[in-house]
Design a protein around this motif. Structure first.
Motif, short mmCIF file in Angstrom:
data_model
loop_
_atom_site.label_atom_id
_atom_site.label_comp_id
_atom_site.label_asym_id
_atom_site.label_seq_id
_atom_site.Cartn_x
_atom_site.Cartn_y
_atom_site.Cartn_z
N ARG A 191 0.88 -1.13 0.18
CA ARG A 191 0.07 0.16 0.16
C ARG A 191 0.98 1.18 -0.17
O ARG A 191 1.77 1.32 0.76
CB ARG A 191 -0.95 -0.03 1.28
N VAL A 192 0.67 2.00 -0.84
CA VAL A 192 1.50 3.23 -0.96
C VAL A 192 0.66 4.50 -1.16
O VAL A 192 -0.42 4.32 -1.82
CB VAL A 192 2.12 3.28 -2.47
N ALA A 193 1.12 5.70 -0.27
CA ALA A 193 0.39 6.86 -0.48
C ALA A 193 1.09 7.82 -1.19
O ALA A 193 2.52 8.03 -0.60
CB ALA A 193 -0.06 7.45 1.09
N ASP A 194 0.82 8.80 -1.96
CA ASP A 194 1.36 9.73 -2.37
C ASP A 194 0.88 11.16 -2.11
O ASP A 194 -0.42 11.27 -2.47
CB ASP A 194 1.44 9.80 -4.22
N LEU A 195 1.54 12.08 -1.17
CA LEU A 195 0.90 13.10 -0.70
C LEU A 195 1.33 14.31 -1.54
O LEU A 195 2.35 14.68 -1.82
CB LEU A 195 1.44 13.19 0.64
N GLY A 196 0.03 15.00 -1.89
CA GLY A 196 0.26 16.14 -2.73
C GLY A 196 0.51 15.61 -3.99
O GLY A 196 1.42 16.16 -4.67
N THR A 197 -0.17 14.99 -4.74
CA THR A 197 0.12 14.28 -5.90
C THR A 197 0.01 15.31 -7.24
O THR A 197 0.85 14.94 -8.11
CB THR A 197 -0.83 13.15 -6.30
N GLY A 198 -0.78 16.47 -6.95
CA GLY A 198 -0.66 17.51 -8.17
C GLY A 198 -0.99 16.69 -9.44
O GLY A 198 -2.33 16.07 -9.49
N SER A 199 -0.40 16.54 -10.79
CA SER A 199 -0.56 16.02 -11.59
C SER A 199 -0.82 14.56 -11.54
O SER A 199 -1.16 13.82 -12.41
CB SER A 199 0.33 16.34 -12.92
N GLY A 200 -0.52 13.80 -10.39
CA GLY A 200 -0.50 12.52 -10.43
C GLY A 200 0.90 11.84 -10.78
O GLY A 200 0.96 10.55 -10.86
N ALA A 201 1.96 12.65 -11.09
CA ALA A 201 3.11 12.17 -11.69
C ALA A 201 3.53 11.11 -10.78
O ALA A 201 4.08 10.00 -11.52
CB ALA A 201 4.21 13.49 -11.70
N ILE A 202 4.13 11.25 -9.67
CA ILE A 202 4.64 10.16 -8.73
C ILE A 202 3.68 8.91 -8.75
O ILE A 202 4.07 7.64 -8.95
CB ILE A 202 5.06 10.67 -7.42
N ALA A 203 2.34 9.20 -8.38
CA ALA A 203 1.58 7.92 -8.09
C ALA A 203 1.43 7.21 -9.53
O ALA A 203 1.46 6.00 -9.57
CB ALA A 203 0.22 8.60 -7.81
N LEU A 204 1.36 7.97 -10.72
CA LEU A 204 1.32 7.12 -11.97
C LEU A 204 2.62 6.31 -12.42
O LEU A 204 2.30 5.41 -12.91
CB LEU A 204 0.62 8.15 -13.05
N ALA A 205 3.46 7.08 -12.01
CA ALA A 205 4.86 6.24 -12.45
C ALA A 205 4.96 4.96 -11.60
O ALA A 205 5.23 4.26 -11.98
CB ALA A 205 5.94 7.12 -12.24
N LEU A 206 4.51 5.27 -10.32
CA LEU A 206 4.80 3.93 -9.65
C LEU A 206 3.73 2.95 -10.04
O LEU A 206 4.02 1.82 -9.91
CB LEU A 206 4.51 4.26 -7.99
#
Ligand code: GLN
Length: 286
Positions: free
Chosen positions: A117-132
């Protein structure tokens, strides 16, 4: 800037005029290629191709905005991050290559076949979450942002790329109730209010950039709450300013995190610091 349409009648003339007004050559090519809906390579082979009146008018407006410092990504409506074409609007920070350091570190920590389970805080465009999500399809990724318009951009990116991420409107951990994560990542605002660099960043959302007098207000809050949100052995990785590594490492240590380390970005600047909750440690739910 006074780009007369006369300077924009052909591909070669337009690129020359753009340069004359201080617009970077690659940026001018990207804008011209967007206006003409032709790939960049086409431009190189079609120096003398004519621009019609409408194309000239549109290009002129874009060149003026670029010359005023508006990020190319906003003018194109798109920015590539970690190999993913992401839609961007002025509601989100433009994803930076610097942040790829954070993604690479996270990928090292996430087992390829695991359901972390991963949380991306302050995702903005979603960049980090989507790359992961792209590289760890089994991970269960939750991305939060306090800005509804930013979250709409991120959600749209997820849908267009066919990547499953749970998007939540949340002020950091607020909407995550008692949930826990094996990995928490984030690129929070970290520029100090009044920092000289903000002038160059004036087109981007201030709430994605600045955090208090020393730039550490958001990071302080995240770090204080993170231990209670991590599973035993879980990791927290945060991007920060190039002069903040020591400060962030100190905050992580104060919060009881261990194995604290810092990584550098592509420019060699200290850009990410992380640590983990001790394995087997019982962290008390708040
Ligand atoms: N890296 C951005 C800059 O250009 C800041 C991003 C952020 O505050 N998270 O300084």
């Amino acid at each position: 800037m006074s780009t007369g349409p006369s300077g924009l009648h052909t591909v070669a003339a337009a690129l020359r005029t753009a340069r004359g007004h201080g617009v970077d050559r690659l940026d001018a090519q990207a804008l011209l290629s967007a206006v003409l809906r032709q790939p960049r390579a086409w431009l190189l082979a079609h120096d003398e191709a004519a621009l019609d009146g409408e194309a000239q008018t549109r290009l002129q407006a874009l060149l003026e905005r670029r010359a005023q410092g508006e990020p190319l990504a906003y003018l194109l409506g798109e920015k590539e991050f970690f190999g993913l074409p992401l839609a961007v609007t002025p509601d989100v920070l433009v994803p930076r290559p610097d942040t790829e350091t954070l993604v690479e570190w996270a990928l090292e920590l996430l087992p390829a076949n695991g359901r972390a389970r991963v949380a991306d805080l302050g995702t903005g465009s979603g960049a980090i979450a989507l790359a992961l999500a792209r590289h760890r399809p089994l991970a269960r990724i939750t991305a939060v942002d306090a800005s509804a318009p930013a979250l709409a951009v991120a959600r749209g990116n997820g849908e267009r790329l066919g990547l499953a991420v749970e998007w939540l409107e949340s002020d950091w951990f607020e909407a995550l109730a008692e949930r826990r994560f094996e990995l928490i990542v984030g690129n929070p605002p970290y520029v100090a209010e009044g920092d000289v660099h903000l002038k160059a960043l004036r087109h981007e959302p201030p709430q994605a950039l600045t955090a208090g007098a020393d730039g550490l207000a958001a990071i302080r809050r995240i770090v204080a709450e993170a231990p209670a949100r991590l599973t035993a052995g879980g990791w927290l990785l945060l991007e920060h300013g190039f002069e903040q590594a020591e400060g962030v490492a100190g905050l992580l240590a104060k919060a009881g995190l261990q194995e604290i380390a810092t990584r550098r970005d592509l420019g060699g600047r200290q850009r990410c610091t992380g640590g983990r909750v001790q394995s087997g440690q019982l962290s008390c739910p708040r």
